[in-house]
Structures are given as C-alpha cells and as structure tokens.
Design a protein around this motif. Structure first.
Motif, mmCIF file in Angstrom:
data_model
loop_
_atom_site.group_PDB
_atom_site.id
_atom_site.type_symbol
_atom_site.label_atom_id
_atom_site.label_comp_id
_atom_site.label_asym_id
_atom_site.label_seq_id
_atom_site.Cartn_x
_atom_site.Cartn_y
_atom_site.Cartn_z
ATOM 1 N N PRO A 1 -5.680 9.066 5.370
ATOM 2 C CA PRO A 1 -5.267 9.162 3.963
ATOM 3 C C PRO A 1 -3.847 8.625 3.719
ATOM 4 O O PRO A 1 -3.619 7.913 2.744
ATOM 5 N N GLN A 2 -2.927 8.935 4.617
ATOM 6 C CA GLN A 2 -1.559 8.434 4.465
ATOM 7 C C GLN A 2 -1.507 6.918 4.674
ATOM 8 O O GLN A 2 -0.799 6.213 3.958
ATOM 9 N N ILE A 3 -2.259 6.421 5.661
ATOM 10 C CA ILE A 3 -2.294 4.986 5.937
ATOM 11 C C ILE A 3 -2.866 4.251 4.730
ATOM 12 O O ILE A 3 -2.314 3.247 4.277
ATOM 13 N N LYS A 4 -3.963 4.765 4.196
ATOM 14 C CA LYS A 4 -4.614 4.141 3.042
ATOM 15 C C LYS A 4 -3.671 4.129 1.836
ATOM 16 O O LYS A 4 -3.577 3.133 1.118
ATOM 17 N N ASN A 5 -2.978 5.217 1.607
ATOM 18 C CA ASN A 5 -2.027 5.306 0.498
ATOM 19 C C ASN A 5 -0.915 4.268 0.655
ATOM 20 O O ASN A 5 -0.567 3.576 -0.309
ATOM 21 N N LYS A 6 -0.372 4.145 1.853
ATOM 22 C CA LYS A 6 0.718 3.196 2.097
ATOM 23 C C LYS A 6 0.232 1.762 1.937
ATOM 24 O O LYS A 6 0.914 0.928 1.332
ATOM 25 N N LEU A 7 -0.968 1.459 2.432
ATOM 26 C CA LEU A 7 -1.530 0.118 2.273
ATOM 27 C C LEU A 7 -1.744 -0.213 0.793
ATOM 28 O O LEU A 7 -1.483 -1.337 0.353
ATOM 29 N N THR A 8 -2.199 0.763 0.030
ATOM 30 C CA THR A 8 -2.389 0.564 -1.410
ATOM 31 C C THR A 8 -1.053 0.241 -2.085
ATOM 32 O O THR A 8 -0.972 -0.655 -2.926
ATOM 33 N N LEU A 9 -0.005 0.942 -1.696
ATOM 34 C CA LEU A 9 1.326 0.674 -2.256
ATOM 35 C C LEU A 9 1.814 -0.722 -1.877
ATOM 36 O O LEU A 9 2.397 -1.428 -2.705
ATOM 37 N N TYR A 10 1.569 -1.139 -0.644
ATOM 38 C CA TYR A 10 1.978 -2.479 -0.204
ATOM 39 C C TYR A 10 1.193 -3.554 -0.944
ATOM 40 O O TYR A 10 1.743 -4.606 -1.283
ATOM 41 N N ILE A 11 -0.073 -3.304 -1.207
ATOM 42 C CA ILE A 11 -0.884 -4.264 -1.973
ATOM 43 C C ILE A 11 -0.333 -4.382 -3.389
ATOM 44 O O ILE A 11 -0.221 -5.484 -3.932
ATOM 45 N N GLN A 12 0.063 -3.268 -3.989
ATOM 46 C CA GLN A 12 0.665 -3.300 -5.326
ATOM 47 C C GLN A 12 2.022 -4.010 -5.287
ATOM 48 O O GLN A 12 2.335 -4.800 -6.180
ATOM 49 N N LEU A 13 2.814 -3.726 -4.268
ATOM 50 C CA LEU A 13 4.136 -4.328 -4.125
ATOM 51 C C LEU A 13 4.045 -5.847 -4.005
ATOM 52 O O LEU A 13 4.851 -6.569 -4.599
ATOM 53 N N THR A 14 3.068 -6.337 -3.283
ATOM 54 C CA THR A 14 2.910 -7.771 -3.059
ATOM 55 C C THR A 14 2.055 -8.441 -4.121
ATOM 56 O O THR A 14 1.861 -9.646 -4.085
ATOM 57 N N ARG A 15 1.530 -7.667 -5.062
ATOM 58 C CA ARG A 15 0.652 -8.124 -6.138
ATOM 59 C C ARG A 15 -0.630 -8.773 -5.616
ATOM 60 O O ARG A 15 -1.224 -9.609 -6.291
ATOM 61 N N MET A 16 -1.039 -8.396 -4.427
ATOM 62 C CA MET A 16 -2.304 -8.916 -3.908
ATOM 63 C C MET A 16 -3.488 -8.392 -4.729
ATOM 64 O O MET A 16 -4.562 -8.963 -4.686
ATOM 65 N N ASN A 17 -3.255 -7.333 -5.478
ATOM 66 C CA ASN A 17 -4.293 -6.805 -6.359
ATOM 67 C C ASN A 17 -4.356 -7.579 -7.682
ATOM 68 O O ASN A 17 -5.247 -7.344 -8.489
ATOM 69 N N LYS A 18 -3.419 -8.483 -7.901
ATOM 70 C CA LYS A 18 -3.379 -9.313 -9.118
ATOM 71 C C LYS A 18 -3.176 -10.767 -8.681
ATOM 72 O O LYS A 18 -2.061 -11.293 -8.727
ATOM 73 N N PRO A 19 -4.252 -11.425 -8.270
ATOM 74 C CA PRO A 19 -4.108 -12.753 -7.663
ATOM 75 C C PRO A 19 -3.860 -13.908 -8.628
ATOM 76 O O PRO A 19 -3.657 -15.028 -8.182
ATOM 77 N N ILE A 20 -3.826 -13.669 -9.929
ATOM 78 C CA ILE A 20 -3.675 -14.779 -10.872
ATOM 79 C C ILE A 20 -2.380 -15.561 -10.613
ATOM 80 O O ILE A 20 -2.363 -16.786 -10.701
ATOM 81 N N GLY A 21 -1.304 -14.879 -10.279
ATOM 82 C CA GLY A 21 -0.043 -15.565 -9.983
ATOM 83 C C GLY A 21 -0.174 -16.487 -8.782
ATOM 84 O O GLY A 21 0.357 -17.601 -8.779
#
Length: 177
Positions: free
Chosen positions: A23-43
C-alpha cells in the motif's frame, strides 16, 4: 549451497517486504506518476510530434527502429523530468493556484529531495538513451537540460517565458537532424 540458500532467503525477504508494504509503495508510485505527469501524456505527445516529424525528415523516409525508440522514450523521460523541475520551482506558488494546489510537491506529499532524485534519475535514463546516438546528438542533448531547468524561472524574471518553453519543447528537432 550456502550462496543459493542466502539468495533464496534474500528473495523471500524482499518479496515478503514488498507484499507487506505494497500500500505504501503503491501510494508513492502514484505520487511520482502525478509529479512526472505520466498520468497526463498530452504534454509529452505535443513534444513528441514535432520531434518525430523532424526524425522522419532527417531520415529521408523511415528512421531506424533504434532512433525511433530513443526519441520516443527520451521525449517522455525528458518531459517528465521537466515537469518535476517545474513543480520544484513553483512548489510554494502552486499552493495558491486552484489548478496546482494539490500537486505532490505543493502538498509536501513528495519531498524536495525525492523530487530532485526523481528528476535526476529520469535525466540519467534519457541521457543513457542519447548516448546510443551520434556525438552531435549527445552534445545537443546537453543544451536541453539547462533549457528545461531555466524555463520555470523565466516565468518570473522575463516577459518571454514562452520563448524558453518553445526552445525546450522544440529541442528534439535539431537533435533529430
């Protein structure tokens, strides 16, 4: 036998640790994905299209699969690192803007040290990719880092931030040639 036993114990310990802390690993990975905007690939796609056009033109047809993969992966890695650097520069300002106030650095869910580490890892991976190209491309890639790094500060210190963003976003074009 001792080495095999030690390897097996180490793997089991690592697996158990990962499962227990998932759960902690998944949470941290989710934050890193948001930080890098990999969840918003349009850019990344906006950055990728001119680069691929240049790559196709420079190759006078179809570029090699190797160069295609280097530029696609490099574009996503470099853009993600640029997003981290932008959030690092704006971390205190982002708290006061509705659109950005929930970003991981602004909310301190990701520390500045973590963000810096993520940016460095992304840039190193992108640089390893570019090392598989020619010398001129490698040298041109060294200009991309300062461009991506200074852009967030140009928003505050010049009337031309979009000029610097345009340079950063189009730097893949000369690299493709």
């Amino acid at each position: 036998n001792t080495l095999l036993l030690w390897g097996k114990l180490r793997c089991e310990f690592s697996s158990e640790w990962a499962i227990a802390n998932w759960p902690q690993i998944k949470n941290k990975l989710t934050l890193y994905i948001q930080l890098t905007r990999m969840n918003k690939p349009i850019g990344s796609l906006l950055l990728l299209w001119p680069t691929l056009w240049a790559l196709w033109i420079a190759a006078k047809g179809l570029p090699s699969l190797h160069l295609f993969m280097v530029f696609v992966m490099g574009t996503f890695l470099a853009r993600s690192a640029g997003c981290v650097m932008n959030d690092y520069a704006d971390r205190e300002f982002d708290l006061h803007v509705e659109r950005t106030k929930s970003r991981p650095l602004a909310t301190a869910k990701v520390s500045t040290k973590e963000a810096f580490t993520v940016a460095i890892v992304l840039l190193l991976l992108a640089f390893l990719l570019v090392l598989t190209t020619n010398r001129l491309c490698v040298l041109l890639s060294l200009v991309a880092i300062p461009l991506a790094t200074i852009y967030p500060y140009m928003k505050r210190h010049t009337y031309l931030p979009q000029f610097f963003l345009g340079l950063a976003y189009s730097w893949g074009v000369p690299m493709a040639f």
